[in-house]
Scaffold this motif. Structure first.
Motif, PDB file in Angstrom:
ATOM      1  N   LEU A   1      24.048 -13.801  20.675  1.00 48.93           N
ATOM      2  CA  LEU A   1      23.953 -15.084  19.976  1.00 48.93           C
ATOM      3  C   LEU A   1      23.916 -16.290  20.910  1.00 48.93           C
ATOM      4  N   PRO A   2      24.659 -16.306  22.030  1.00 46.94           N
ATOM      5  CA  PRO A   2      24.530 -17.455  22.948  1.00 46.94           C
ATOM      6  C   PRO A   2      23.103 -17.615  23.471  1.00 46.94           C
ATOM      7  N   ASP A   3      22.423 -16.496  23.766  1.00 46.21           N
ATOM      8  CA  ASP A   3      21.044 -16.570  24.240  1.00 46.21           C
ATOM      9  C   ASP A   3      20.128 -17.078  23.128  1.00 46.21           C
ATOM     10  N   ALA A   4      20.358 -16.580  21.903  1.00 42.25           N
ATOM     11  CA  ALA A   4      19.556 -17.051  20.773  1.00 42.25           C
ATOM     12  C   ALA A   4      19.763 -18.548  20.559  1.00 42.25           C
TER      13      ALA A   4
ATOM     14  N   LEU B   1      15.181 -11.002  17.950  1.00 42.03           N
ATOM     15  CA  LEU B   1      15.520  -9.986  18.948  1.00 42.03           C
ATOM     16  C   LEU B   1      16.911 -10.227  19.512  1.00 42.03           C
ATOM     17  N   TYR B   2      17.185 -11.452  19.924  1.00 40.99           N
ATOM     18  CA  TYR B   2      18.504 -11.751  20.491  1.00 40.99           C
ATOM     19  C   TYR B   2      19.609 -11.551  19.447  1.00 40.99           C
ATOM     20  N   CYS B   3      19.344 -11.938  18.203  1.00 39.94           N
ATOM     21  CA  CYS B   3      20.342 -11.735  17.150  1.00 39.94           C
ATOM     22  C   CYS B   3      20.567 -10.244  16.893  1.00 39.94           C
ATOM     23  N   ALA B   4      19.478  -9.462  16.897  1.00 41.76           N
ATOM     24  CA  ALA B   4      19.606  -8.023  16.686  1.00 41.76           C
ATOM     25  C   ALA B   4      20.432  -7.367  17.779  1.00 41.76           C
ATOM     26  N   LEU B   5      20.364  -7.912  18.992  1.00 42.22           N
ATOM     27  CA  LEU B   5      21.130  -7.378  20.118  1.00 42.22           C
ATOM     28  C   LEU B   5      22.541  -7.956  20.194  1.00 42.22           C
TER      29      LEU B   5
ATOM     30  N   CYS C   1      27.184 -11.399  12.856  1.00 48.46           N
ATOM     31  CA  CYS C   1      28.118 -11.251  13.979  1.00 48.46           C
ATOM     32  C   CYS C   1      29.521 -11.751  13.625  1.00 48.46           C
ATOM     33  N   GLY C   2      29.708 -12.193  12.382  1.00 50.46           N
ATOM     34  CA  GLY C   2      31.040 -12.584  11.932  1.00 50.46           C
ATOM     35  C   GLY C   2      31.475 -13.980  12.307  1.00 50.46           C
ATOM     36  N   ASP C   3      30.546 -14.849  12.716  1.00 48.75           N
ATOM     37  CA  ASP C   3      30.896 -16.223  13.092  1.00 48.75           C
ATOM     38  C   ASP C   3      30.492 -17.156  11.957  1.00 48.75           C
ATOM     39  N   LEU C   4      31.351 -17.263  10.959  1.00 47.11           N
ATOM     40  CA  LEU C   4      31.029 -18.066   9.779  1.00 47.11           C
ATOM     41  C   LEU C   4      30.960 -19.552  10.115  1.00 47.11           C
ATOM     42  N   GLU C   5      31.828 -20.019  11.002  1.00 47.99           N
ATOM     43  CA  GLU C   5      31.818 -21.445  11.353  1.00 47.99           C
ATOM     44  C   GLU C   5      30.477 -21.854  11.937  1.00 47.99           C
TER      45      GLU C   5
ATOM     46  N   THR D   1      17.093 -17.592  10.592  1.00 50.48           N
ATOM     47  CA  THR D   1      17.435 -16.513  11.522  1.00 50.48           C
ATOM     48  C   THR D   1      18.777 -16.775  12.189  1.00 50.48           C
ATOM     49  N   MET D   2      19.030 -18.027  12.567  1.00 48.04           N
ATOM     50  CA  MET D   2      20.298 -18.353  13.214  1.00 48.04           C
ATOM     51  C   MET D   2      21.470 -18.219  12.237  1.00 48.04           C
ATOM     52  N   VAL D   3      21.297 -18.691  11.004  1.00 45.97           N
ATOM     53  CA  VAL D   3      22.369 -18.556  10.010  1.00 45.97           C
ATOM     54  C   VAL D   3      22.679 -17.079   9.769  1.00 45.97           C
ATOM     55  N   SER D   4      21.628 -16.283   9.585  1.00 47.21           N
ATOM     56  CA  SER D   4      21.814 -14.852   9.348  1.00 47.21           C
ATOM     57  C   SER D   4      22.421 -14.158  10.559  1.00 47.21           C
TER      58      SER D   4
END
Length: 590
Positions: free
Chosen positions: A132-135, A125-129, A162-166, A154-157
């Motif tokens: 990412l800091p909350d997730a 849910l947090y990733c869909a929104l 969100c474009g944060d490859l690092e 889920t975190m990697v995806s």
């Protein structure tokens, strides 16, 4: 602090004051009734607004103690909540953000986050929104028993989307165990962030670790091959699909579309046609890929014929269909047909969007109708993107129109003051027309703002490796041989009358010799020399460039194709150029 964050902080504090109650709730959590309730069935239906999902949850909570099943349904429903019924998209997003905070607090209060399935739904849910800091906060504060491989995936995806490859890479490296989905998420993160070479490296690591790719992974790899022009790697994927019988199955049209797109973007139209004709169940996305591929490769007439064939077969075109049909007109200068295609959109119930107006303006601009093109961008019902003004600026340079070019150039600098390429385009237009005072003022402005021009890159594949070159590059192991060949090439071309066109490299160049040297080492010329040195004479040399090919490099490639009797295929930012026997497939219209 936003309202939903304040509400969440308040509820977390409230949960802390009721730790005893939370412990009691958690103790009876797993034994509470969960399934078979009509309210659960209603909550399981996706697409309801956030307020409806919360209302259903409140009714369930009033009747019985919520279970992990209840919370998983609630969180999944919020992740999929539709914004179409809200007054405005922004209002729907705010509703979902606030609802996410409330749901999180309730799950925390009931001890539900001890269950991996609930934790994973909250992370999704947090990733869909895009939170990412909350997730990450949930991920980092959950105990080991509340996380599983799905949590890590889920975190990697989420980071990749969100474009944060690092961040995606950091989580991926730390994973205690990896499955095929883990590798797929990391490859997708690389593709989404434009790190295509890294995507292939990760894919090689995956197969080296014994994982067999599935359809999802192979679609990502085909996208990578399409972008890099890595034809041989793309053909390997095609052979793998045949061996594993993955292609041709019902529902695998996405794979076949990716194959068509890859072959088109590598300039292999016969192979693209073979795949396209072999698909049992076409869909509009597949038609779009084939029409767009024909357009990019200079087959505008065939692209428009296929567009009409698609309509005759009863397929309903979408917005992308009209974009690729208009591109077919752009690349072949078919102004009247392009205007007809644009007007026909409303006949199919499609209102023209920004992309369609941009295509129409580009079509008019390339044909020299610069005032009309400018009028399209100024009168369209939405603000044009900088890329659309940039296409018009290219047309102004092509037709040497200072009047429109100056207005467009200033607009571009206003929109993208940090992009050095915008200053260079207007500078060159001034300089070519002898407006040196304006050119000097523009150069000073660029220097004061510290604007940088995008680096030109060219890619060429050989022996399974993709070689990258940039202007003046000296990093390649064959640098000495490449530069020696370029020098010999230059001398031989001069003997047949070649003279450099330095009009497009005026910025920061003090004399003609410096300008000529800069042109001699453009990235595509280095890649071309590498190709002549390494690729057998009976094979075409395929180069992919991230920017538009300059006029001089275009002339240079035509002459080299004749002098060395080589077939050269260059895909730049806009289209394909097939150089053969001193002629280009674009007919010098690009």
């Amino acid at each position: 602090m936003p309202a939903h964050r304040r509400h969440l902080c308040f509820l977390r504090a409230l949960v802390g004051l009721r730790s005893t109650g939370a412990a009691t709730a958690a103790a009876g959590f797993s034994s509470a009734p969960s399934r078979g309730c009509p309210l659960h069935a209603a909550l399981a239906r996706r697409g309801a607004p956030a307020a409806v999902a919360l209302a259903l949850f409140s009714r369930i909570r009033a009747a019985t103690l919520p279970t992990p099943y209840t919370f998983s349904l609630l969180l999944a429903s919020l992740a999929a909540a539709s914004s179409s019924r809200s007054p405005t998209p922004s209002a729907a997003v705010c509703d979902r953000l606030a609802a996410a905070g409330l749901a999180h607090a309730q799950a925390l209060k009931c001890g539900a986050l001890a269950h991996p399935v609930v934790t994973n739904c909250l992370l999704k849910l947090y990733c869909a929104l895009g939170m990412l800091p909350d997730a990450r906060r949930v991920f980092d504060t959950s105990g080991a028993t509340a996380l599983d491989v799905v949590s890590w995936n889920t975190m990697v995806s989420g980071y990749g989307k969100c474009g944060d490859l690092e961040a995606a890479r950091e989580v991926f490296v730390r994973m205690p165990e990896r499955g095929l989905v883990s590798w797929s998420a990391m490859i997708d993160a690389c593709v989404r962030t434009g790190e295509f070479s890294e995507a292939l490296r990760v894919f090689d690591q995956m197969t080296g670790n014994g994982f067999k790719p599935d359809a999802v992974v192979l679609v990502s790899v085909l996208k990578t091959c399409a972008h890099l022009g890595a034809l041989e790697r793309g053909r390997w994927v095609h052979r793998f699909l045949k061996a594993e019988r993955l292609g041709g199955r019902p529902g695998n049209v996405m794979l076949e579309t990716a194959l068509v797109d890859m072959y088109c973007k590598c300039g292999c139209m016969n192979e693209a046609w073979w795949v396209f004709d072999g698909v049992q169940s076409h869909d509009v996305v597949l038609w779009n890929a084939m029409i767009g591929g024909l357009a990019m490769n200079g087959h505008g007439k065939r692209a428009l014929e296929l567009f009409r064939r698609m309509l005759d077969k009863g397929f309903v075109p979408n917005e992308s269909t009209f974009v690729v049909a208009l591109c077919a007109c752009i690349h072949t200068g078919r102004v009247d047909e392009g205007e007809d295609v644009f007007r026909s959109m409303r006949d199919h119930g499609i209102e023209p969007r920004r992309e369609h107006y941009g295509c129409l303006a580009d079509l008019l601009g390339r044909a020299g109708l610069l005032e009309e093109a400018e009028g399209v961008l100024l009168d369209m019902p939405m603000e044009p993107h900088a890329s659309q003004w940039g296409a018009l600026m290219s047309s102004c340079l092509m037709h040497n129109n200072v009047g429109v070019g100056e207005r467009v150039g200033k607009k571009l600098i206003e929109l993208e003051p940090d992009d050095g390429g915008r200053y260079v385009a207007l500078f060159n237009l001034y300089a070519v027309n002898g407006l040196w005072e304006d050119a000097k003022a523009l150069r000073k402005m660029m220097e004061e703002r510290g604007a940088k021009k995008e680096t030109g890159l060219s890619f060429i594949e050989w022996n399974g490796l993709v070689h990258e070159f940039r202007s003046g590059d000296t990093r390649h192991p064959q640098t000495r041989l490449i530069y020696a060949l370029l020098e010999d090439m230059e001398q031989r071309l001069q003997l047949i009358g070649y003279v450099k066109d330095t009009s497009q490299v005026l910025l920061d160049m003090d004399n003609e010799e410096d300008k000529g040297n800069t042109l001699s080492y453009h990235s595509e010329r280095l890649a071309l020399a590498f190709g002549i040195l390494n690729i057998p004479h009976d094979m075409p040399i395929r180069i992919v460039k991230n920017l538009r090919v300059c006029r001089d490099c275009h002339v240079h490639a035509k002459l080299v194709s004749k002098l060395y009797q080589r077939e050269i295929i260059v895909r730049d930012r806009h289209r394909f150029h097939l150089f053969r026997d001193g002629v280009c497939s674009c007919n010098d219209f690009w």
